[in-house]
Design a protein around this motif. Sequence first.
Motif, mmCIF file in Angstrom:
data_model
loop_
_atom_site.group_PDB
_atom_site.id
_atom_site.type_symbol
_atom_site.label_atom_id
_atom_site.label_comp_id
_atom_site.label_asym_id
_atom_site.label_seq_id
_atom_site.Cartn_x
_atom_site.Cartn_y
_atom_site.Cartn_z
ATOM 1 N N ASN A 178 0.828 -1.206 0.000
ATOM 2 C CA ASN A 178 0.000 0.000 0.000
ATOM 3 C C ASN A 178 0.864 1.257 0.000
ATOM 4 O O ASN A 178 2.008 1.246 0.454
ATOM 5 N N THR A 179 0.288 2.354 -0.494
ATOM 6 C CA THR A 179 1.013 3.612 -0.646
ATOM 7 C C THR A 179 0.676 4.584 0.477
ATOM 8 O O THR A 179 -0.487 4.707 0.875
ATOM 9 N N ILE A 180 1.697 5.267 0.988
ATOM 10 C CA ILE A 180 1.506 6.284 2.024
ATOM 11 C C ILE A 180 2.300 7.532 1.668
ATOM 12 O O ILE A 180 3.286 7.476 0.924
ATOM 13 N N THR A 181 1.860 8.676 2.194
ATOM 14 C CA THR A 181 2.580 9.934 2.026
ATOM 15 C C THR A 181 2.968 10.464 3.401
ATOM 16 O O THR A 181 2.151 10.438 4.334
ATOM 17 N N ILE A 182 4.193 10.924 3.521
ATOM 18 C CA ILE A 182 4.678 11.474 4.791
ATOM 19 C C ILE A 182 4.295 12.943 4.849
ATOM 20 O O ILE A 182 4.811 13.755 4.077
ATOM 21 N N THR A 183 3.388 13.291 5.752
ATOM 22 C CA THR A 183 2.930 14.679 5.833
ATOM 23 C C THR A 183 3.702 15.494 6.869
ATOM 24 O O THR A 183 3.769 16.717 6.774
ATOM 25 N N LYS A 184 4.296 14.822 7.869
ATOM 26 C CA LYS A 184 5.074 15.548 8.871
ATOM 27 C C LYS A 184 5.977 14.606 9.643
ATOM 28 O O LYS A 184 5.567 13.493 9.998
ATOM 29 N N GLN A 185 7.206 15.022 9.869
ATOM 30 C CA GLN A 185 8.129 14.297 10.739
ATOM 31 C C GLN A 185 8.370 15.144 11.985
ATOM 32 O O GLN A 185 8.874 16.257 11.907
ATOM 33 N N PHE A 186 7.958 14.632 13.133
ATOM 34 C CA PHE A 186 8.190 15.317 14.407
ATOM 35 C C PHE A 186 9.471 14.735 15.004
ATOM 36 O O PHE A 186 9.415 13.830 15.851
ATOM 37 N N SER A 187 10.614 15.222 14.556
ATOM 38 C CA SER A 187 11.899 14.631 14.920
ATOM 39 C C SER A 187 12.180 14.708 16.416
ATOM 40 O O SER A 187 12.724 13.763 17.007
ATOM 41 N N LYS A 188 11.789 15.805 17.069
ATOM 42 C CA LYS A 188 12.050 15.957 18.500
ATOM 43 C C LYS A 188 11.272 14.926 19.305
ATOM 44 O O LYS A 188 11.784 14.352 20.279
ATOM 45 N N ASN A 189 10.015 14.679 18.908
ATOM 46 C CA ASN A 189 9.160 13.738 19.640
ATOM 47 C C ASN A 189 9.157 12.350 19.017
ATOM 48 O O ASN A 189 8.427 11.466 19.473
ATOM 49 N N LYS A 190 9.957 12.174 17.966
ATOM 50 C CA LYS A 190 10.119 10.884 17.309
ATOM 51 C C LYS A 190 8.772 10.293 16.870
ATOM 52 O O LYS A 190 8.453 9.139 17.145
ATOM 53 N N MET A 191 8.000 11.121 16.167
ATOM 54 C CA MET A 191 6.709 10.694 15.657
ATOM 55 C C MET A 191 6.608 11.067 14.175
ATOM 56 O O MET A 191 7.248 12.012 13.717
ATOM 57 N N THR A 192 5.826 10.286 13.455
ATOM 58 C CA THR A 192 5.657 10.495 12.020
ATOM 59 C C THR A 192 4.172 10.550 11.693
ATOM 60 O O THR A 192 3.415 9.670 12.087
ATOM 61 N N GLN A 193 3.800 11.598 10.958
ATOM 62 C CA GLN A 193 2.408 11.728 10.523
ATOM 63 C C GLN A 193 2.317 11.326 9.061
ATOM 64 O O GLN A 193 3.087 11.801 8.226
ATOM 65 N N ILE A 194 1.391 10.408 8.764
ATOM 66 C CA ILE A 194 1.257 9.921 7.398
ATOM 67 C C ILE A 194 -0.179 10.091 6.916
ATOM 68 O O ILE A 194 -1.115 10.229 7.707
ATOM 69 N N SER A 195 -0.320 10.071 5.591
ATOM 70 C CA SER A 195 -1.633 10.092 4.956
ATOM 71 C C SER A 195 -1.785 8.796 4.165
ATOM 72 O O SER A 195 -0.906 8.437 3.381
ATOM 73 N N ILE A 196 -2.902 8.089 4.402
ATOM 74 C CA ILE A 196 -3.173 6.853 3.683
ATOM 75 C C ILE A 196 -4.679 6.704 3.512
ATOM 76 O O ILE A 196 -5.440 6.877 4.462
ATOM 77 N N ASN A 197 -5.104 6.435 2.297
ATOM 78 C CA ASN A 197 -6.536 6.275 1.991
ATOM 79 C C ASN A 197 -7.356 7.456 2.491
ATOM 80 O O ASN A 197 -8.433 7.291 3.075
ATOM 81 N N ASN A 198 -6.810 8.660 2.295
ATOM 82 C CA ASN A 198 -7.477 9.907 2.701
ATOM 83 C C ASN A 198 -7.628 10.045 4.213
ATOM 84 O O ASN A 198 -8.418 10.866 4.688
#
Length: 218
Positions: free
Chosen positions: A180-200
């Motif tokens: 499946n395909t995902i898009t990286i919308t934000k990397q929170f490097s300080k808090n070590k978290m990743t925000q992704i977009s998948i299937n809207n």
Amino acid sequence: MSVAIENFVKAIYKNDMQDNNDTKPGNIAKKLGISNAAATDMAKKLATKDLLHYEKYQALQLTEKGTKMALNVVRKHRLWEALLFKMFDMSLHEIHREAELLEHETSDFLANKISEYLGNPKFDPHGDPIPNADGEITTEDISIALSQSKEGKTYIISRLMSDDKEFFDFCAQNGLKYGNTITITKQFSKNKMTQISINNNTILLNEDFTNIIYVNEI
């Protein structure tokens, strides 16, 4: 060879393939749910069988013979996962659980028949490479952990490196599946978290997840 021996060499092989590649007896003991003393005793025993190299306080290293055994077990495990997933549409956790049992009861002949039936797949449903009949992995791994992905980039999920039921349930509910395909919308490097977009949908993942979800950039 016994189930315990096969599981021990497989655990060393799989830990060695991971980023932390910690194959010290204590870490193998934790992975297998046994005591440190039991792991050390097993390591010493397998060293006499030329399956691994053992030195006190050092990481365990499989010999050529030990690696061949581990890859043979891994091949059978992943072929069973592929077959169960195809035939019964079982969850990723369910196919892993059943394959853990079936891998030890499977002859090389049956493994080859399963592979032929499936069209000799190179990856299992988790995205893990399936060794061929000669114990070779013929695919090149160019994937990266989701934690290392770049903002604004689009990726294909290439591997889910876990055997935890809750993790697989979460992935299934949110469309985080191999291919499946995902898009990286934000990397929170300080808090070590990743925000992704998948299937809207937008999902925020912590490093416990982003370190075991692997992706390939499109």
